[in-house]
Design an enzyme around this catalytic site. Sequence first.
Site, PDB file in Angstrom:
ATOM      1  N   HIS A   1       0.641  -1.286  -0.080  1.00 12.97           N
ATOM      2  CA  HIS A   1       0.129   0.079  -0.117  1.00 12.97           C
ATOM      3  C   HIS A   1       0.836   1.203   0.065  1.00 12.97           C
ATOM      4  CE1 HIS A   1      -4.003   1.977   1.347  1.00 12.97           C
ATOM      5  NE2 HIS A   1      -2.942   2.772   1.700  1.00 12.97           N
TER       6      HIS A   1
ATOM      7  N   HIS B   1      -1.216   2.401  11.567  1.00 13.51           N
ATOM      8  CA  HIS B   1       0.117   3.313  11.738  1.00 13.51           C
ATOM      9  C   HIS B   1      -0.175   4.324  12.750  1.00 13.51           C
ATOM     10  CE1 HIS B   1      -2.622   5.502   8.987  1.00 13.51           C
ATOM     11  NE2 HIS B   1      -2.049   6.491   9.257  1.00 13.51           N
TER      12      HIS B   1
ATOM     13  N   GLU C   1      -3.878  14.192  11.350  1.00  7.53           N
ATOM     14  CA  GLU C   1      -4.661  13.974  10.268  1.00  7.53           C
ATOM     15  C   GLU C   1      -6.167  14.103  10.635  1.00  7.53           C
ATOM     16  OE1 GLU C   1      -3.835   9.745   9.217  1.00  7.53           O
ATOM     17  OE2 GLU C   1      -2.072   9.799   9.576  1.00  7.53           O
TER      18      GLU C   1
ATOM     19  N   HIS D   1      -7.039  11.973  13.891  1.00 10.50           N
ATOM     20  CA  HIS D   1      -6.253  11.362  14.685  1.00 10.50           C
ATOM     21  C   HIS D   1      -4.834  12.037  14.893  1.00 10.50           C
ATOM     22  CE1 HIS D   1      -8.526   8.009  12.158  1.00 10.50           C
ATOM     23  NE2 HIS D   1      -9.129   8.052  13.306  1.00 10.50           N
TER      24      HIS D   1
ATOM     25  N   HIS E   1      -3.892   4.485  14.658  1.00  9.02           N
ATOM     26  CA  HIS E   1      -5.217   4.205  13.891  1.00  9.02           C
ATOM     27  C   HIS E   1      -5.047   3.242  12.726  1.00  9.02           C
ATOM     28  CE1 HIS E   1      -3.437   7.822  12.474  1.00  9.02           C
ATOM     29  NE2 HIS E   1      -4.110   7.618  11.277  1.00  9.02           N
TER      30      HIS E   1
HETATM   31 FE   LIG Z   1      -3.673   8.028   9.068  1.00  3.60          FE
END
Ligand SMILES: [Fe+2]
Length: 457
Positions: free
Chosen positions: A311, A354, A360, A384, A390
């Site tokens: 990803h 992560h 964020e 976050h 999260h």
């Molecule tokens: Fe994130």
Amino acid sequence: MSHQTTNKCSFFDIETYGDDFKYLQGFGSTFSSESLEGALPVGQNCPQKCPYGLYAEQISGTAFTAPRVRNQRTWFYRIRPSVVHYPFHPHRQKENSVRKVVSEFGSEYATPQQLRWLPTQVPKEEEIDFVDGLTTMAGAGNAAHKSGFAIHMYHANKSMNKRAFCSADGDFLIVPQSGKLHIQTECGWLSVRPKEICVVPRGIRFSVQLKECDSASGYIAELFEGHFTLPDLGPIGANGLANPRDFCYPTACYEDVDDIEYEVIQKYQGKLFCANTDHSVFDVVAWHGNYAPYKYNLTLFNTINSVSFDHIDPCIFTVITAQSNDPGVAVLDFVIFPPRHSVQENTFRPPYFHRNTMNEFMGLIEGKYEAKQTGFLPGGASLHNCMSPHGPDRDTFEKASNAELVAEKVAGGSLAFMFESTYMINPTEWAMTQAPLDKEYHQAWVPLEKHFSKDRK
Ligand SMILES: [Fe+2]
């Protein structure tokens, strides 16, 4: 780059504009636009007498001495200079309203807890326009120091009509979630609907009219620090992500309207002030420069992704960015998660678990976000902050861990976005005490099961 256009339109009749305003294209270009032929002075900015008896007025979006590559300013040729108004007085949003704009963010409600909000509804019991429906959810820094940003929500069920707004605190990045907007600006008109964004730079006056809808709502990032640019593309090359030609700027369009009651509401250090005039302030007949509002259609984003394995980090989806002085570190990135094909092999395809030094704030324009099966709804939000862990919820993890990895379209019918910053983002009192906070958000992850076994490979 330079452009020239002539655009004629009628006064105060927004119905005649339709969707098809004429636009100038090219991110950050220097444009010239006049709605009367010959209104732009030739070869100079400030002649002794301007054509048609217009006044010349400059608006500077950077210090005069900013490096040329970052210098932004525009010259207006207008019926009256913008200084023609009665004194400013404090403006209150609706009486007894819980909505409040803020431009300074202390740590009173700071928390490492992952936060999520359900959508806030457009009120039915009161009439509110874009300005009175503004409320601040979160932010960082301080407008007076030109540091950081604010994140607002807007809700409106009526047009601003004879009311203009501008922010001395920062650039408004408007992300509509519902309702089409016709935005009148000093540079001309923009039509902006969900899945499009617009940016109105600091100080530019604008007025938001609802178009073909009874209500409208969305998100705003107000950037106190610098201006948005396009991200560098590095090895991607000269094309890709948001292409410069797809950014649309308005063409000059003026109102010559006197003897009316008009309001200019200015946001200054987090407070709203109102000044009355007896004429429309959208009286710019011609303009030239590189400091102007613009819009961008997010469906034109040229998405780039892994075609082998793993990803890719979400920065690959950055639409526009405001950079700090630390190379590669953003005051604010605007990132989207658009529909795209997913083809990676031997890969857990959704966003990974992560923790991040960056902070964020996410919103959802439509559909379902790929990393959350439930709970994150269009018009809702999540936050976050720095080093708060999260990732995908339990159901998404189980499903993606066992999925057959065929080529598929992901995020179809969905558009999530993120405001990401190096600054820690503090929620406001409104966000923590009035907004519909999801108290069960932790249940997205608490049910994640233990799969570990020494006997399992
Ligand atoms: Fe994130």
